[in-house]
Structures are given as C-alpha cells and as structure tokens.
Design an enzyme around this catalytic site. Structure first.
Site, PDB file in Angstrom:
ATOM      1  N   THR A 166      10.988-120.907  50.445  1.00 22.28           N
ATOM      2  CA  THR A 166      10.347-121.570  49.332  1.00 22.28           C
ATOM      3  C   THR A 166      10.828-122.872  49.266  1.00 22.28           C
ATOM      4  O   THR A 166      12.047-123.241  49.242  1.00 22.28           O
ATOM      5  CB  THR A 166      10.900-121.043  47.946  1.00 22.28           C
ATOM      6  OG1 THR A 166      10.153-119.424  48.209  1.00 22.28           O
ATOM      7  CG2 THR A 166       9.852-121.695  46.766  1.00 22.28           C
ATOM      8  N   VAL A 200       3.036-110.630  46.083  1.00 24.17           N
ATOM      9  CA  VAL A 200       3.269-112.101  45.897  1.00 24.17           C
ATOM     10  C   VAL A 200       4.577-111.789  45.027  1.00 24.17           C
ATOM     11  O   VAL A 200       4.924-111.080  43.995  1.00 24.17           O
ATOM     12  CB  VAL A 200       2.132-112.415  44.813  1.00 24.17           C
ATOM     13  CG1 VAL A 200       2.269-113.654  44.126  1.00 24.17           C
ATOM     14  CG2 VAL A 200       0.727-112.206  45.420  1.00 24.17           C
TER      15      VAL A 200
END
Length: 339
Positions: free
Chosen positions: A195, A224
């Site tokens: 990320t 998710v």
C-alpha cells in the site's frame, strides 16, 4: 505467548501520555507551526518519488488533496510495483482488482473497491468524491462509473504478474510476506509492499490524504482490505490531523485504525504515540496473529509534526518538505523478527 511485560510497558507509556488536561489538548490542536508546512509524508521507500510529485502541487500553493492524488498516481503507474496500481499481482482467480480512497480538509471523501481494468483507482475515488452523492463504489459499478467519466479501460494483468500467479497456483498457498519490499530490495528487486498511504499539509494548513493498493497478492476474489475504507486505511480531521495505514488490512479494519490514531491525537497524543497505541490495540486483541503479520500506521497533526509505528521491524516512511525532498525514516516498532 506474546511478551506481556513488553506490552504492559507499551500500554503504560501511551496511557501516561494520554493523561493531560483539556486545556493542554486544545492548545496542542490549535497551534500550527507554519514553518513546518507545506509537507507531505507517505508509507515505504517508494514514497520518495510519490512525494516529489505531490510537492510540485504543494510548492505552488496547491491544495493538499490535489497533491496526494498526483503523488500516489506515481506508484500506481510503476510497472515494477506489484502491489499498487496497474502492475499489481492478481487474486487467486487471476483478476487484478484495485482499491483506493481519498479525503480532503472538509471531510469529503471517495473510494473504490475491487475495481478491475482501471489503472488509476485514486482518480476514480476522487471522481466519486467530487461527482457523486456516495462515498464508495465497488466492483463492476466502480468500473462502469470510471468509463462513464471518460477513463479508458485496459488490461491490467501483465505478463510478469501472470507468470507469478501461475507459479503460485502450483501450491496455492496464501502466506503474505512481511516487509517484502525491504527483503527483495536487498536482493536487487524493485518489487514493493502492499500500500501507499500519503498525507499532506498544504500552505494554508489544510490536510488531505490518499491511500491506494492492489491488495494482497493471490487474495480471494472479492477481498477488500483496509485501504479504501475511510476510518481504516485513511482518515482526515482538519481540526486535528490525519492518519493512514499499511500492512494486513483485516487487523486495521477490526480496530478502525486510522480513525483511532486521529482520535488519539485529538486527546493530545503525538503522532508517533497515537500510532503506537493503535498498534498496541492490535496486539491486545490478537497477540498471536500480531506476531506473524505487519501493520504500520503513519500520522501527521495540524502542527506539522509526524510520526509512525509498526508491529514489526522493517517499516519505513518518506518525508518531503522545503528543506529535503527524499528523506526516508525507519519506523519504530514493537516486534523484531516476530519476538
């Protein structure tokens, strides 16, 4: 068993920092240091080129939210980055799905989850924020919305990512590697972690944030993580500060991590101490899992002070301001080698 003595020491330290008066809290929040901004910070070493792109917006007096969108588009476009954007590794069914969210100084926010065929999810999240009454669009709906906004769909599964997926299929073992960006960097690889979270404080003292990812490699189709979830992967409160996260998103979601960090800063904790307490919450709830995974938090307050803390050694973050464009800082941590 986890190190109870070490954990109690950590909890006691953060509790003592939190024991301050209401007047001190108000002073802490309302006294920005204009010498410390503009500034932009982001997770991991690949935050350096992302920060430089964001800085081009900030140095011209631009809004923080515009800066973070421009910044995180850089790793989204990096063909060597297999955990963010168009070159991301697929899920276990061979689909590349992307997640992102963005938030501005006014509390406006937008997000997309499990979106296919669109290379820059952060810009679709921005469109969700600016052009719809909603906060999040997912799956086919997010893809459809992006195309309606004039974004051209494209095949995201690269040959390199496809080869990695086929190799994984031989054993089909799901075992995320902690700090993969550092371990592979030492071997000359350009692969990165999962990320990029970015926080910016602009010349007007306003905060914006963005978070974008392709998620865990070879995840279940439809999974998710925390990255597109406001309050988990990212949260901004322009009266207090902002926070973002990286690592295994399930544990961040369970603790509403980024919102927690901001609320702890509201109570008077420094950015680093707020991140440390959020990590402590993860350890307290699931100590055995915490030893095996990586989660890192990064935060900035209205004064331009920043800090980070992670479960494991190996987390780093990048800082860019008027004095230095490529500063990389090792994040402090609780465990070293899972101990």
């Amino acid at each position: 068993m986890y190190n109870r003595r070490k954990f109690l020491k950590l909890s006691a330290a953060t509790a003592s920092v939190a024991a301050i008066s209401r007047s001190a809290i108000a002073k802490n929040i309302s006294a920005p240091d204009e010498n410390k901004f503009p500034i932009v910070i982001s997770t991991w070493d690949f935050g350096v080129p992302a920060n430089k792109a964001a800085w081009k917006v900030l140095e011209k007096g631009g809004r923080a939210v515009d800066a973070v969108e421009a910044g995180v588009r850089i790793p989204e476009a990096d063909m060597h980055n297999h955990t963010v954007g168009r070159a991301g590794y697929p899920d276990r069914d061979g689909f590349v799905t992307l997640d992102a969210c963005i938030m501005d100084e006014n509390g406006n926010c937008g997000a997309v989850g499990a979106m296919q065929d669109i290379a820059h999810p952060i810009s679709v999240a921005r469109l969700v924020m600016d052009k719809t009454p909603h906060v999040m669009l997912v799956g086919d709906g997010a893809r459809q919305f992006a195309i309606e906004q004039g974004i051209k769909p494209e095949k995201l599964l690269t040959e390199e990512s496809k080869a990695a997926w086929k190799k994984w299929l031989k054993k089909a073992e799901y075992s995320p590697v902690m700090n993969i960006e550092n371990k592979q960097a030492r071997q000359g690889s350009k692969y990165n972690h999962d990320t990029i979270g970015m926080l910016a404080l602009d010349a007007k003292g306003n905060i914006g944030g963005a978070c974008t990812t392709s998620g865990m490699a070879f995840k279940m189709h439809g999974r998710v993580g925390d990255s597109p979830i406001i309050g988990a992967g990212l949260y901004i409160d322009n009266e207090v500060g902002g926070a973002t996260s990286t690592g295994v998103g399930e544990e961040v979601i369970r603790n509403v991590g980024s919102f927690l960090v901001v609320e702890l800063m509201r109570q008077g904790l420094s950015p680093e101490d707020a991140c440390k307490e959020a990590v402590a919450r993860i350890i307290k709830k699931k100590p055995e899992i915490a030893k095996q995974i990586q989660v890192g938090f990064l935060a900035i307050n209205k004064k331009g002070e920043y800090g980070a803390y992670a479960l494991q050694d190996g987390f780093s973050f990048a800082v860019c301001d008027q004095n230095k464009q490529d500063l990389i800082i090792p994040g402090k941590y609780f465990y070293k080698d899972g101990k």
